[in-house]
Design a protein around this motif. Structure first.
Motif, PDB file in Angstrom:
ATOM      1  N   GLU A  42       0.664  -1.167  -0.027  1.00 52.41           N
ATOM      2  CA  GLU A  42       0.075  -0.026   0.063  1.00 52.41           C
ATOM      3  C   GLU A  42       0.903   1.068   0.037  1.00 52.41           C
ATOM      4  O   GLU A  42       2.081   1.246   0.733  1.00 52.41           O
ATOM      5  N   SER A  45      -2.514   5.183  -0.115  1.00 48.65           N
ATOM      6  CA  SER A  45      -3.952   4.564  -0.188  1.00 48.65           C
ATOM      7  C   SER A  45      -4.222   3.801  -1.578  1.00 48.65           C
ATOM      8  O   SER A  45      -5.237   3.366  -2.010  1.00 48.65           O
ATOM      9  N   ARG A  47      -3.398   0.390  -3.596  1.00 50.17           N
ATOM     10  CA  ARG A  47      -2.978  -0.941  -2.768  1.00 50.17           C
ATOM     11  C   ARG A  47      -2.898  -1.872  -3.808  1.00 50.17           C
ATOM     12  O   ARG A  47      -3.523  -1.935  -5.035  1.00 50.17           O
ATOM     13  N   ALA A  60      -6.296   4.886  -5.212  1.00 45.70           N
ATOM     14  CA  ALA A  60      -7.270   5.048  -3.791  1.00 45.70           C
ATOM     15  C   ALA A  60      -8.518   5.460  -4.385  1.00 45.70           C
ATOM     16  O   ALA A  60      -8.843   6.292  -5.127  1.00 45.70           O
ATOM     17  N   ALA A  98      -3.674  -6.102   5.589  1.00 47.90           N
ATOM     18  CA  ALA A  98      -3.794  -4.768   5.816  1.00 47.90           C
ATOM     19  C   ALA A  98      -4.122  -4.479   7.337  1.00 47.90           C
ATOM     20  O   ALA A  98      -3.629  -3.732   8.076  1.00 47.90           O
ATOM     21  N   VAL A 103      -2.208  -1.104   8.363  1.00 51.38           N
ATOM     22  CA  VAL A 103      -2.461  -0.015   7.104  1.00 51.38           C
ATOM     23  C   VAL A 103      -3.808   0.335   7.206  1.00 51.38           C
ATOM     24  O   VAL A 103      -3.989   1.691   6.589  1.00 51.38           O
ATOM     25  N   LEU A 104      -4.765  -0.106   7.929  1.00 52.49           N
ATOM     26  CA  LEU A 104      -6.268   0.625   7.933  1.00 52.49           C
ATOM     27  C   LEU A 104      -6.301   1.440   8.861  1.00 52.49           C
ATOM     28  O   LEU A 104      -5.709   1.301  10.053  1.00 52.49           O
ATOM     29  N   LEU A 106      -7.537   3.449   5.491  1.00 50.78           N
ATOM     30  CA  LEU A 106      -6.789   3.786   4.387  1.00 50.78           C
ATOM     31  C   LEU A 106      -6.846   5.471   4.333  1.00 50.78           C
ATOM     32  O   LEU A 106      -7.925   5.961   4.745  1.00 50.78           O
TER      33      LEU A 106
END
Length: 118
Positions: A42, A45, A47, A60, A98, A103-104, A106
């Motif tokens: 990622e 945003s 991915r 994104a 993620a 990662v979240l 985004l």
């Protein structure tokens, strides 16, 4: 050969998952890659997830696109509509990664927009 620290400034560091790419980068030309391993990433945003010949990618706030890199290395033919089960499988792998990799959500890295001068 580097040692990953367990803490920094008195704060515990979550271990990164993954493996060194050195064996892949130093392999003889034409040597087989590990098609059984999922690679997720990622950036801002955007991915993507790669598994063997398949790459699932999304900009994104856009839907997933699916490419068969064995027959379409330039990623010109989106196969997402023709391969919905593969999209679901790879998207689930990305979602799992993620969550583990923090990662979240985004876009959480983006500062709130401010009107100049206010």
């Amino acid at each position: 050969g580097a040692t990953y620290p367990r803490e920094f400034g008195g704060q515990a560091i979550k271990p990164l998952e993954g493996r060194s790419l050195v064996p892949l980068l130093t392999a003889a030309p034409g040597a087989p890659a590990r098609p059984d391993r999922v690679l997720c990433w990622e950036h801002e945003s955007n991915r993507a997830v790669r598994l063997g010949r398949w790459k699932l990618v999304a900009m994104a706030d856009q839907p997933w696109e699916l490419y068969d890199l064995a027959t379409d290395p330039a990623e010109l033919r989106d196969l997402a509509a023709a391969e919905p089960a593969r999209v679901r499988e790879l998207a689930a792998a990305w979602d799992d990664w993620a969550r583990r990799a923090d990662v979240l959500p985004l876009g959480a890295w983006k500062p709130a927009y401010r009107t100049p001068g206010k």
